[in-house]
Design a protein around this motif. Structure first.
Motif, mmCIF file in Angstrom:
data_model
loop_
_atom_site.group_PDB
_atom_site.id
_atom_site.type_symbol
_atom_site.label_atom_id
_atom_site.label_comp_id
_atom_site.label_asym_id
_atom_site.label_seq_id
_atom_site.Cartn_x
_atom_site.Cartn_y
_atom_site.Cartn_z
ATOM 1 N N ILE A 7 0.843 -1.200 0.000
ATOM 2 C CA ILE A 7 0.000 0.000 0.000
ATOM 3 C C ILE A 7 0.872 1.241 0.000
ATOM 4 C CG2 ILE A 7 -1.778 1.274 1.270
ATOM 5 C CD1 ILE A 7 -2.589 -1.464 2.491
ATOM 6 N N GLY A 8 1.952 1.202 0.760
ATOM 7 C CA GLY A 8 2.859 2.335 0.816
ATOM 8 C C GLY A 8 4.126 1.978 1.561
ATOM 9 N N LYS A 9 5.250 2.513 1.093
ATOM 10 C CA LYS A 9 6.529 2.330 1.762
ATOM 11 C C LYS A 9 7.177 3.692 1.939
ATOM 12 C CE LYS A 9 11.209 0.607 1.047
ATOM 13 N NZ LYS A 9 12.164 0.119 0.030
ATOM 14 N N TYR A 10 7.610 3.982 3.158
ATOM 15 C CA TYR A 10 8.254 5.262 3.450
ATOM 16 C C TYR A 10 9.564 4.984 4.167
ATOM 17 C CZ TYR A 10 8.696 10.184 4.720
ATOM 18 O OH TYR A 10 9.138 11.477 4.846
ATOM 19 N N PHE A 55 11.866 10.881 9.904
ATOM 20 C CA PHE A 55 11.337 9.543 10.147
ATOM 21 C C PHE A 55 12.507 8.598 10.388
ATOM 22 C CE2 PHE A 55 9.546 5.396 9.217
ATOM 23 C CZ PHE A 55 8.269 5.489 9.754
ATOM 24 N N SER A 56 12.360 7.728 11.378
ATOM 25 C CA SER A 56 13.401 6.756 11.695
ATOM 26 C C SER A 56 12.957 5.360 11.275
ATOM 27 C CB SER A 56 13.697 6.767 13.195
ATOM 28 O OG SER A 56 14.177 8.036 13.608
ATOM 29 N N GLY A 57 13.800 4.691 10.492
ATOM 30 C CA GLY A 57 13.477 3.346 10.044
ATOM 31 C C GLY A 57 12.686 3.338 8.755
ATOM 32 N N ILE A 58 11.846 2.335 8.599
ATOM 33 C CA ILE A 58 11.043 2.162 7.387
ATOM 34 C C ILE A 58 9.610 1.842 7.780
ATOM 35 C CG2 ILE A 58 10.689 0.757 5.301
ATOM 36 C CD1 ILE A 58 13.692 0.196 5.276
ATOM 37 N N PHE A 59 8.663 2.522 7.139
ATOM 38 C CA PHE A 59 7.240 2.192 7.266
ATOM 39 C C PHE A 59 6.839 1.380 6.049
ATOM 40 C CE2 PHE A 59 2.936 3.119 5.812
ATOM 41 C CZ PHE A 59 2.180 2.787 6.921
ATOM 42 N N LEU A 60 6.154 0.261 6.291
ATOM 43 C CA LEU A 60 5.704 -0.598 5.200
ATOM 44 C C LEU A 60 4.260 -1.002 5.457
ATOM 45 C CD1 LEU A 60 6.721 -2.059 2.603
ATOM 46 C CD2 LEU A 60 7.212 -4.026 4.055
ATOM 47 N N GLY A 61 3.346 -0.485 4.653
ATOM 48 C CA GLY A 61 1.932 -0.834 4.762
ATOM 49 C C GLY A 61 1.559 -1.846 3.697
ATOM 50 N N VAL A 62 0.959 -2.959 4.107
ATOM 51 C CA VAL A 62 0.673 -4.039 3.155
ATOM 52 C C VAL A 62 -0.754 -4.552 3.325
ATOM 53 C CG1 VAL A 62 3.070 -4.762 3.009
ATOM 54 C CG2 VAL A 62 1.587 -5.828 4.692
ATOM 55 N N THR A 63 -1.287 -5.071 2.216
ATOM 56 C CA THR A 63 -2.575 -5.765 2.230
ATOM 57 C C THR A 63 -2.332 -7.238 2.509
ATOM 58 O OG1 THR A 63 -3.508 -4.226 0.622
ATOM 59 C CG2 THR A 63 -4.626 -6.342 0.888
ATOM 60 N N GLY A 64 -3.119 -7.812 3.422
ATOM 61 C CA GLY A 64 -2.894 -9.186 3.845
ATOM 62 C C GLY A 64 -3.410 -10.231 2.875
ATOM 63 N N ASN A 65 -4.709 -10.227 2.605
ATOM 64 C CA ASN A 65 -5.328 -11.279 1.796
ATOM 65 C C ASN A 65 -6.059 -10.637 0.623
ATOM 66 O OD1 ASN A 65 -6.695 -13.497 0.739
ATOM 67 N ND2 ASN A 65 -7.081 -14.391 2.758
ATOM 68 N N ILE A 66 -5.353 -10.466 -0.472
ATOM 69 C CA ILE A 66 -5.904 -9.730 -1.619
ATOM 70 C C ILE A 66 -7.122 -10.426 -2.231
ATOM 71 C CG2 ILE A 66 -5.400 -8.918 -3.963
ATOM 72 C CD1 ILE A 66 -2.533 -8.353 -2.952
ATOM 73 N N PRO A 67 -7.092 -11.735 -2.517
ATOM 74 C CA PRO A 67 -8.287 -12.366 -3.089
ATOM 75 C C PRO A 67 -9.515 -12.263 -2.177
ATOM 76 C CG PRO A 67 -6.386 -13.799 -3.339
ATOM 77 C CD PRO A 67 -5.966 -12.696 -2.426
ATOM 78 N N ALA A 68 -9.312 -12.431 -0.865
ATOM 79 C CA ALA A 68 -10.437 -12.325 0.065
ATOM 80 C C ALA A 68 -10.963 -10.899 0.128
ATOM 81 C CB ALA A 68 -10.015 -12.802 1.455
#
Length: 313
Positions: A7-10, A55-68
């Motif tokens: 979804i997004g990576k920062y 910002f410290s580190g990395i933010f990673l937002g992901v979708t878990g179960n795309i077909p569902a």
């Protein structure tokens, strides 16, 4: 890799946590995905309104179960948040990706997305926040893993904390991702933001993500305006700060479980009170306690939980 997954990576400028936020690991819970999208846009825009933002580190937002998520249902074949164990994952990782189906493919991609960053020079630890909503109304709460650091973070999310839930369920993200698996300090927790269809579940998820980022040091305390935080504080002030699970009703194959209508999260029930029916007749409360996550949807193997308040927090 499915292009919809990230979804997004920062990426920040200073060393810090890899902060992975998962939305939609159950496909009928879209609030988390919407919240992650909002947070990503906030991170992109923050330097313009706040020139001192770091910002410290990395933010990673992901979708878990795309077909569902596309189908609008909890899962396709298997509950993706109940299959995370070493044996099952080993089998999935041993197969060619093209041979994987539905939740197996989702598991494969989630594992590789998270693990590919563990040796990044900006990363000093891994923090996973798994966002959820419930089929019942009446409460927000966080679920820490068994790690004391997870409990510490959960207490800062301005929502009731449920201890002992990892004993009542198995195969969740919280169970699997630990230092023994990742090789780096790893903290996992879940946040339940309210009812599936409550628009405010998105706002509460946004507030929980920001509170978590502040607590783990991804952002400073005054970065990222959190206009939704009062929603958590207002909702949670009527609820116990910390509870512990005392009972779980697991639904067996072919039980035809049906919850009695009208129950909410954190509703007090008495021992012997009829809460549901199945093929054998009434299902009654085993103890006095607070009801949690009564099942009002077709899919799912957890009928309900009972919790009791814990003093001293």
């Amino acid at each position: 890799m499915n292009e919809e997954r990230i979804i997004g990576k920062y990426t920040g400028l200073q060393k810090g946590p890899l902060f992975v936020v998962i939305g939609g690991i159950h496909g009928n819970e879209p609030a988390g995905i919407t919240a992650i999208n909002h947070i990503y846009r906030m991170l992109l825009g923050e330097p313009e309104v706040n020139p001192s933002f770091v910002f410290s580190g990395i933010f990673l937002g992901v979708t878990g179960n795309i077909p569902a998520c596309r189908a609008g249902q909890r899962y396709i074949r298997l509950d993706l948040n109940r299959i995370w164990n070493e044996d099952y994952l080993s089998r999935v990782l041993s197969l060619p990706p093209e041979d994987l189906q539905d939740e197996e493919r989702e598991m494969y991609e989630l594992y590789h997305i998270i693990m590919q960053y563990k040796d990044h020079p900006l990363i000093d630890r891994l923090v996973i926040l798994d966002l959820h909503t419930t089929s019942a109304s009446g409460g927000i709460f966080s679920i820490p893993s068994d790690d004391p650091e997870s409990l510490k973070i959960a207490l800062e999310l301005h929502a009731p904390v449920i201890k002992g839930m990892t004993k009542g369920i198995s195969g969740s993200i919280l169970h699997y991702f630990k230092k023994e698996v990742t090789g780096i300090n790893t903290i996992s927790l879940a946040f339940e933001a309210g009812h599936h269809h409550d628009p405010l579940s998105v706002n509460r998820s946004i507030a929980a993500i920001i509170n978590c980022m502040r607590t783990i040091g991804s952002v400073r305390p005054n970065d990222l305006e959190n206009q939704h935080d009062n929603l958590l504080l207002e909702y949670a002030k009527k609820l116990p700060r910390v509870t512990e699970m005392i009972f779980k009703y697991g639904i067996g194959e072919g039980e035809h479980f049906k919850m009695v209508d009208g129950y909410n999260n954190f509703q007090f029930v008495r021992k012997g009170e009829m809460l549901a029916v199945d093929k054998n007749g009434p299902v009654k409360a085993s103890d006095d306690g607070l009801l949690l996550m009564p099942l009002y949807q077709q899919q799912g193997q957890d009928g309900f939980f009972l919790v009791k308040e814990v003093e001293g927090y």
